[in-house]
Design an enzyme around this catalytic site. Structure first.
Site, PDB file in Angstrom:
ATOM      1  N   HIS A   1       0.840  -1.209   0.000  1.00  9.70           N
ATOM      2  CA  HIS A   1       0.000   0.000   0.000  1.00  9.70           C
ATOM      3  C   HIS A   1       0.872   1.255   0.000  1.00  9.70           C
ATOM      4  O   HIS A   1       0.634   2.188   0.753  1.00  9.70           O
ATOM      5  CB  HIS A   1      -0.918   0.021   1.225  1.00  9.70           C
ATOM      6  CG  HIS A   1      -1.978  -1.025   1.204  1.00  9.70           C
ATOM      7  ND1 HIS A   1      -2.846  -1.188   0.152  1.00  9.70           N
ATOM      8  CD2 HIS A   1      -2.315  -1.975   2.113  1.00  9.70           C
ATOM      9  CE1 HIS A   1      -3.672  -2.186   0.412  1.00  9.70           C
ATOM     10  NE2 HIS A   1      -3.363  -2.687   1.586  1.00  9.70           N
ATOM     11  N   CYS A   2       1.843   1.273  -0.854  1.00  6.42           N
ATOM     12  CA  CYS A   2       2.818   2.370  -0.894  1.00  6.42           C
ATOM     13  C   CYS A   2       2.721   3.050  -2.261  1.00  6.42           C
ATOM     14  O   CYS A   2       2.342   2.433  -3.255  1.00  6.42           O
ATOM     15  CB  CYS A   2       4.215   1.796  -0.671  1.00  6.42           C
ATOM     16  SG  CYS A   2       5.557   2.995  -0.780  1.00  6.42           S
TER      17      CYS A   2
END
Length: 196
Positions: free
Chosen positions: A76-77
């Site tokens: 989730h970057c």
């Protein structure tokens, strides 16, 4: 005495014809693998569980004597799309010996809380086929042995998708931060330098 010599020669010739030759060539890969594993740096000689799997891999046993690209990842970057470029690097250089290993980590609070979701991001969304390992620490006192050594040789990860090009002898050839993309000229040139 004269008859003993021809008889001995005949016996030796018969033995040479009957007994199979020792397959020295067949033993070579096992010997080479054992030799490479013995020369493998201690920091790589650890078992790590694969992402969303019950299987483990020992980096020395699996990849000793090969150059590696080691990355700390998160699903989730903002840099997560780099998985696509990393997979392209893996596809391009695997036949030349480069091993790509991703260490999933939530040290920067960007990894999925559910390992199945992290695996979907890697394997389904980005088509990752290189070795991905289950979430673990890559920074601070709890960092795994690989990242402790990488930090000693260069620097600890400052964020997700830090990349470490490691030579076959275990020494870091070059460190790249998150902003250096896998398809950049700088990154490609560094890989080419450590490959045969």
């Amino acid at each position: 005495m004269k008859t003993a010599m021809p008889l001995l020669s005949a016996l030796l010739l018969t033995a040479a014809l009957i007994l199979p030759a020792t397959p020295a060539v067949a033993a070579t890969p096992a010997v080479a693998a054992t030799s490479a594993a013995q020369q493998c740096p201690a920091y790589l000689d650890h078992e790590f569980r694969k992402l969303h799997s019950s299987q483990s891999v020992n980096l020395c046993k699996a990849y000793a004597g090969k150059p590696m690209l080691i990355i700390n990842t998160a699903s989730h970057c903002g840099f997560t799309p780099q998985f696509k470029g990393l997979e392209a690097v893996h596809a391009k250089y695997k036949d030349r010996g480069l091993v790509v290993v991703g260490f999933a980590s939530d040290d920067f609070n960007q990894e999925a809380k559910d390992e199945a979701e992290a695996a979907d991001t890697c394997f389904l969304n980005y088509g990752v086929t290189f070795t991905m390992l289950a979430p673990q620490h890559v920074t601070g006192p709890e960092a795994n042995p690989v990242f402790k050594e990488l930090a000693l040789q260069t620097t600890a990860p400052q964020w997700n998708f830090n990349k470490y090009l490691v030579q076959a002898d275990g020494k870091v050839a070059q460190y790249f931060d998150s902003r250096v993309t896998p398809d950049s000229k700088q990154f490609t040139e560094a890989i080419e330098k450590i490959l045969p």
